[in-house]
Design a protein around this motif. Structure first.
Motif, PDB file in Angstrom:
ATOM      1  N   ASN A 214       1.033  -1.151   0.075  1.00  0.00           N
ATOM      2  CA  ASN A 214       0.028   0.149   0.081  1.00  0.00           C
ATOM      3  C   ASN A 214       0.858   0.978  -0.122  1.00  0.00           C
ATOM      4  O   ASN A 214      -0.037   2.024  -0.547  1.00  0.00           O
ATOM      5  CB  ASN A 214      -0.821  -0.102   0.770  1.00  0.00           C
ATOM      6  N   LEU A 217       1.683   1.872  -3.379  1.00  0.00           N
ATOM      7  CA  LEU A 217       0.709   2.174  -3.892  1.00  0.00           C
ATOM      8  C   LEU A 217       0.357   3.776  -3.918  1.00  0.00           C
ATOM      9  O   LEU A 217      -0.450   4.130  -4.827  1.00  0.00           O
ATOM     10  CB  LEU A 217      -0.682   1.403  -3.389  1.00  0.00           C
ATOM     11  N   ALA A 221      -0.465   6.628  -6.543  1.00  0.00           N
ATOM     12  CA  ALA A 221      -1.153   7.462  -6.705  1.00  0.00           C
ATOM     13  C   ALA A 221      -1.361   9.018  -6.590  1.00  0.00           C
ATOM     14  O   ALA A 221      -1.793   9.282  -7.653  1.00  0.00           O
ATOM     15  CB  ALA A 221      -2.219   7.206  -5.757  1.00  0.00           C
ATOM     16  N   SER A 239      -7.097   5.477  -7.451  1.00  0.00           N
ATOM     17  CA  SER A 239      -6.593   4.295  -5.851  1.00  0.00           C
ATOM     18  C   SER A 239      -6.526   5.317  -4.633  1.00  0.00           C
ATOM     19  O   SER A 239      -6.545   4.477  -3.559  1.00  0.00           O
ATOM     20  CB  SER A 239      -5.412   4.744  -5.920  1.00  0.00           C
ATOM     21  N   LYS A 242      -9.463   3.787  -2.911  1.00  0.00           N
ATOM     22  CA  LYS A 242      -9.934   3.272  -2.147  1.00  0.00           C
ATOM     23  C   LYS A 242      -9.432   3.158  -0.995  1.00  0.00           C
ATOM     24  O   LYS A 242      -9.251   1.785  -0.067  1.00  0.00           O
ATOM     25  CB  LYS A 242      -8.896   1.796  -3.749  1.00  0.00           C
TER      26      LYS A 242
END
Length: 609
Positions: A214, A217, A221, A239, A242
């Motif tokens: 994460n 991620l 993003a 993203s 989420k």
């Protein structure tokens, strides 16, 4: 028997049996008395002499053949010892002595990789340009690690050498596995620029292989929403939303990224407000962010929203009120501050106290302010700098003599220096400047320029004040140091070059650099005028006139306008010179050289009524 007799009458007891062989050898080499020497045979003396001579020759031979190696070994050992001490000092917070130890380590052993690495690291933290030199030394040695290259990139960024930093980071990311620190560095270097395509590619490849990471991620993003591509932006937003549903730290961090974005739709803003207030990791700071979002969505309901928040925070703990009270002060809602915070609250929490004092000041409640500043409990929690500053402010608002206000401001400035409060140095400098206490303002700006967190603001204020006061030598000293620290800042360079040219210093070199800057900024009026000053010293009036074309005097200082008026007269444009003279106030402050040009043009031209 004779051999069993004790020759040395001072020896009361024989040594231990294990020591006797060594003692016998020592006595054979160095007889302790004349009796010992008399007992030795000629053969023993000859052997002893041979051993001594051989040992001496061995020592000399060792010095000749291995002396340099032994010296280098000692220097490296000593240097490594200093490197270790420097690391321990840095870890304990004694950074200045740590830097001195690291520099001593390098001076003892200039080839020591650890000493070079440590100097590169420390000087990068200090934002010194010498850091790049040490990073280059590691490159030349071929011992630069991925972490060393990251340090070099940070050093280049500190010097605003963004192109070199970008190239170095690009090479690092293609030759090294992605790590958290590299991604963070890439965000600092490339975030929001076209060059972010490189890191986007690397991040996408990494996230595809590690879909549960994460942290990466979130970084991907953030790069995507900063990219110019609408497709990347949409993917990044998806993203972020989420990740925002994550109940842990990652979720609140994603929410903070969303809150920092502009242009969210009403539906997105409403969803974000809900997340800011309901997330398990949300703090009062996030609640204030939600409050600002609500007001932006419904500006006509601002008073109602603020009043509802005041009623809510009246029941909150003191530390939870701090973000909201701080926001009220920034919004100049001082009545709401004193409605939410009373003296008892202020005396129990320093952050509330500082904001409460600001509110009392802005509401003109000086008696309450004076009483609170001298309160025993306030003295215990409020730092010395803030207390000293408010005493100075009270002296001013109560009409005390200017000298008394000045002395109290000086006390506050000294306290700020002792406590390392660069922010307060800027506050004191600005306060003194607005009230005409220029010497305190100048000293405070100069002190702020030495504070790492606010050094740029300190230099800007110092240069502005020196220019306003007409102190050209101080201006040049400050601008020279500012250009050294930020060599790629064109605005600082322009101001320094103009100062050099108006003073007549290094005219040829300064003009050359000014023309190079003008090629990059052909419409900059200040740079045009600086070039005109350079050509004036060479007596080239035609080039002076040429560079005065399309100069916007509204973007020039009063002193620069005076220079323009003289150049206009020198070029035969008397009407233009008259027009400019009318706009210059008689009491205008400027550099002495600018005032000289103003005097000349006034003597040469009689302004028309």
């Amino acid at each position: 028997m004779l051999t069993d007799q004790v020759i040395d009458p001072n020896q009361q007891k024989k040594p231990h049996v294990l020591v006797r062989p060594f003692l016998a050898i020592w006595h054979w080499m160095v007889p302790p008395s004349q009796a010992h020497m008399d007992r030795q045979s000629r053969t023993a003396v000859a052997v002893r002499s041979a051993v001594v001579i051989g040992a001496a020759l061995a020592i000399v031979g060792t010095g000749l053949f291995w002396g340099r190696d032994l010296r280098d070994y000692y220097k490296t050992w000593r240097s490594n010892s200093l490197v270790k001490q420097a690391r321990e000092l840095a870890d304990s917070g004694n950074f200045l002595n740590a830097v001195l130890k690291a520099q001593e380590a390098y001076s003892i052993a200039p080839e020591n990789t650890e000493a070079i690495r440590q100097n590169a690291e420390f000087l990068t933290k200090m934002r010194r340009q010498e850091a790049v030199y040490f990073s280059d030394l590691l490159d030349k040695q071929g011992k630069a690690t991925a972490q060393d290259v990251q340090t070099k990139v940070r050093a280049l960024m500190n010097l605003n050498r963004t192109k070199e930093a970008s190239d170095t980071l690009n090479k690092l990311m293609r030759n090294s596995p992605p790590t958290d620190s590299i991604f963070k560095l890439a965000e600092d270097v490339w975030g929001g620029t076209k060059q972010s395509e490189v890191v986007l590619t690397v991040l996408k490849e990494y996230c595809a292989k590690h879909p549960t990471d994460n942290e990466s991620l979130l970084r991907l993003a953030k790069f995507q929403v900063a990219a110019p591509s609408s497709k990347e932006f949409a993917s990044g937003m998806e993203s972020l939303w989420k990740l925002a549903d994550n109940p842990g730290d990652m979720g609140i961090r994603a929410i903070e990224v969303l809150d920092a974005m502009k242009g969210l739709s009403p539906e997105e803003s409403k969803r974000l407000v809900g997340l800011l207030t309901s997330h398990p990791r949300a703090t009062p700071w996030h609640e204030v962010a939600a409050l600002k979002r609500r007001i932006a969505m419904s500006p006509t309901r601002r008073a109602q929203i603020v009043q509802e928040a005041v009623l809510k925070y009246q029941q909150a703990r003191r530390e939870d009120r701090v973000p909201f009270v701080r926001w009220l002060v920034l919004e100049r809602e001082f009545l709401q501050v004193v409605a939410l915070v009373d003296e008892i609250d202020a005396k129990q929490n320093r952050d509330l106290l500082e904001n409460y004092l600001t509110a009392l000041t802005m509401l003109g409640r000086f008696d309450d302010l004076a009483k609170l500043v001298e309160d025993i409990k306030v003295v215990e929690i409020l730092n010395k700098t803030v207390r000293a500053f408010y005493r100075a402010h009270l002296a001013f608002v109560t009409g005390k003599p200017k000298d008394e206000v000045r002395e109290k401001l000086l006390t506050a400035k000294l306290s700020a220096q002792d406590e390392g409060r660069g922010d307060m140095l800027l506050t004191i400098a600005t306060y003194a400047e607005k009230r005409g206490i220029m010497d305190v303002a100048e000293d405070s700006f100069r002190a702020a320029s030495l504070s790492r967190r606010v050094e740029r603001e300190g230099f800007d204020g110092l240069m502005r004040l020196c220019q306003f006061s007409g102190k050209l030598s101080d201006f040049l000293e400050a601008s020279r140091e500012a250009v050294r620290r930020w060599p790629d800042d064109e605005n600082l360079l322009e101001r320094h070059l103009y100062g050099n040219l108006i003073a007549g210093n290094d005219v040829e070199l300064s003009l050359e650099r000014t023309l190079a800057l003008l090629a990059k900024r052909p419409d900059d009026s200040s740079v045009k005028l600086a070039a005109a000053v350079g050509y004036y010293w060479f007596g080239d009036i035609d080039m002076v006139t040429n560079h005065m074309q399309h100069v916007d005097l509204n973007k020039c200082t009063v002193g620069q306008q005076a220079v323009f008026a003289w150049f206009a007269h020198a070029g035969g444009f008397n009407d233009e010179a008259n027009t400019v003279l009318k706009s210059i106030p008689p009491s205008a402050k400027m550099f002495p050289q600018e005032a000289m040009f103003l005097t000349r043009v006034k003597q040469a031209v009689t302004p028309r009524s």
